[in-house]
Scaffold this active site. Sequence first.
Site, PDB file in Angstrom:
ATOM      1  N   GLU A   1       8.302   3.357  14.401  1.00 23.57           N
ATOM      2  CA  GLU A   1       9.133   3.862  13.308  1.00 23.57           C
ATOM      3  C   GLU A   1       9.031   5.380  13.298  1.00 23.57           C
ATOM      4  O   GLU A   1       7.965   5.935  13.569  1.00 23.57           O
ATOM      5  CB  GLU A   1       8.654   3.267  11.973  1.00 23.57           C
ATOM      6  CG  GLU A   1       8.928   1.774  11.925  1.00 23.57           C
ATOM      7  CD  GLU A   1       8.571   1.110  10.609  1.00 23.57           C
ATOM      8  OE1 GLU A   1       7.733   1.643   9.868  1.00 23.57           O
ATOM      9  OE2 GLU A   1       9.145   0.048  10.336  1.00 23.57           O
TER      10      GLU A   1
ATOM     11  N   CYS B   1      -3.182   1.726   6.685  1.00 23.77           N
ATOM     12  CA  CYS B   1      -3.365   1.146   8.019  1.00 23.77           C
ATOM     13  C   CYS B   1      -4.027   2.140   8.961  1.00 23.77           C
ATOM     14  O   CYS B   1      -4.657   1.747   9.930  1.00 23.77           O
ATOM     15  CB  CYS B   1      -2.018   0.706   8.574  1.00 23.77           C
ATOM     16  SG  CYS B   1      -0.814   2.029   8.601  1.00 23.77           S
TER      17      CYS B   1
ATOM     18  N   ASN C   1       0.810  -1.229   0.000  1.00 24.47           N
ATOM     19  CA  ASN C   1       0.000   0.000   0.000  1.00 24.47           C
ATOM     20  C   ASN C   1       0.845   1.282   0.000  1.00 24.47           C
ATOM     21  O   ASN C   1       0.396   2.309  -0.511  1.00 24.47           O
ATOM     22  CB  ASN C   1      -1.024  -0.007   1.146  1.00 24.47           C
ATOM     23  CG  ASN C   1      -0.411  -0.049   2.513  1.00 24.47           C
ATOM     24  OD1 ASN C   1       0.731  -0.454   2.684  1.00 24.47           O
ATOM     25  ND2 ASN C   1      -1.170   0.363   3.513  1.00 24.47           N
TER      26      ASN C   1
ATOM     27  N   GLU D   1       4.693  -3.683  12.544  1.00 23.84           N
ATOM     28  CA  GLU D   1       3.734  -2.609  12.238  1.00 23.84           C
ATOM     29  C   GLU D   1       2.556  -3.283  11.565  1.00 23.84           C
ATOM     30  O   GLU D   1       2.621  -3.644  10.385  1.00 23.84           O
ATOM     31  CB  GLU D   1       4.372  -1.586  11.283  1.00 23.84           C
ATOM     32  CG  GLU D   1       5.561  -0.833  11.856  1.00 23.84           C
ATOM     33  CD  GLU D   1       5.154   0.232  12.858  1.00 23.84           C
ATOM     34  OE1 GLU D   1       3.956   0.570  12.933  1.00 23.84           O
ATOM     35  OE2 GLU D   1       6.027   0.717  13.590  1.00 23.84           O
TER      36      GLU D   1
END
Length: 482
Positions: free
Chosen positions: A463, A289, A156, A255
């Site tokens: 991150e 997300c 994505n 993640e």
Amino acid sequence: MQKLTKQSLLKHCSYIDGRWMDSEQTFEVFNPASGEVISQLCESSASQVAQAINAADNALAVWQALSETDRARLLERWQGLMRESLDDLAYLLTLEQGKPLNEAKGEILHAANYVKLYSELAAQLTEPKPAACAEHQSATVYRRPIGVVTAITPWNFPCSMVLRKAAAALAAGCTVVLKPSELTPLSALALAQLSIEAGIPAGVFSVVVGSNAQAIGEILTQHPKVAKLSFTGSTAVGKKLLQQCAFGVKRTAMELGGNAPFIVFEDADLDAAVEGAIAAKFRNAGQTCISANRFLVQQSIAEEFIAKLVEKTKALKVGNGFDEVHQIGPLINQRASDKMLKIIDTAIEQGAQLLDGGKPVESPGHFFQPTILTNITADMAIFHQEIFGPIVSIATFDNEAQAIQLANQSDQGLCGYLYTSNQQRISRIVRLLQLGMLGINQARLSNPAAPFGGIKQSGMGREGGHYGIEEYLDYQYVCQMK
Ligand code: NAP
């Protein structure tokens, strides 16, 4: 339509130990806007994946022999080349992923900002710190790069998901072997080409591509020379990879998926909330997300909010991302489109009301109508699953306590959005929301300096900023007799 100006950015095979590696077997990459084949790529063999890891292990000495300033300079060059190649990288990204070209450019610049930030942080890393100890001793704490990092990334955000990991790991002094999604490998390979041009030494950053994610993943998680896996993707695959990593006690960063609540109180600026809703829901056709997944709207203003949202949604144009009139591109593949139909059918069976959209667009490619479902309740399947597409799902609440209870009624805890003009309410409820990230009266959260990541089953680790670089460092405590 825009074309690729620098043909050397279009690659057809893995980049391992400084070389482009052919193989007999191939797989196809498709354009989601047309369903046509863009390119045939060589599959990485198991021995090539192992070769990439061995090369990364050998390259640790080369990479760590450079000063932090030298490593920073190479990262700085890499991000500069990305900016120079912006149009070409955006072309490849839209071609293989489908998002509108301006979103693709935004992603690349955002990714370049991560590399820039990590080039700056690289220079500040390894200063030893004294620790308190007995008078006859001296104690020092060093931070050491953890070693070879493997990274697995989703389709994505084919550019920014790669660099959010790779730039932090490289800045820390680690080396990286990346496996991008088989659906969008071209962006990662173009980044590898730019890494060569930036002067990043052979073996420091390798990219293995292939359609057998499970087989490649087993090597990336179980090879003895791998110190850490950094994964971005679904919670289901993350759980499998965690199990694989447990065997060798590999470090992991995860993640994973989200189920973001988007909460609108009756005291919110409704126009701002609708604008935020459109951005948080329809960016990348809902395939992010941090997409708003569950709209929770106070009952007293639900009718007005929904009417405004339907009006704005009807104005959105769906189509090929290369045409600048379109705000929404295609879904990634047929499976994603079928999933949307199933979600909508099940929600309607369970009592939801369809206000707008609900079908694939009748054209080649995997375009899907922006869709609005109301009457959603917490006992419906849609409330608990990550939609990952252009479906707005709206539930209502009566009071603040109920809003918090509904927002927290999820196994995921990545991100959420809150719209209210009441500062006391904000102060009261922020800490009660079980979320790693929260946007208040705004839907644009991305910031390379901030810790991006979730709680609950949305993952572990962060991150971005110095939080991201910590993921790739170990502590070494040294105690010396005076
Ligand atoms: P996915 O199916 O989990 O795939 C992610 C990556 O894992 C891809 O490279 C995929 O390869 C690979 N993979 C799949 N099965 C594997 C296996 N058994 N062993 C090793 N690797 C395997 O997720 P996706 O559909 O690409 O991405 C969407 C998901 O990612 C959503 O849940 C979204 O929320 C999450 N995501 C999270 C974040 C975050 O920062 N938290 C950011 C972006 C996306 P192939 O594609 O080649 O099969």
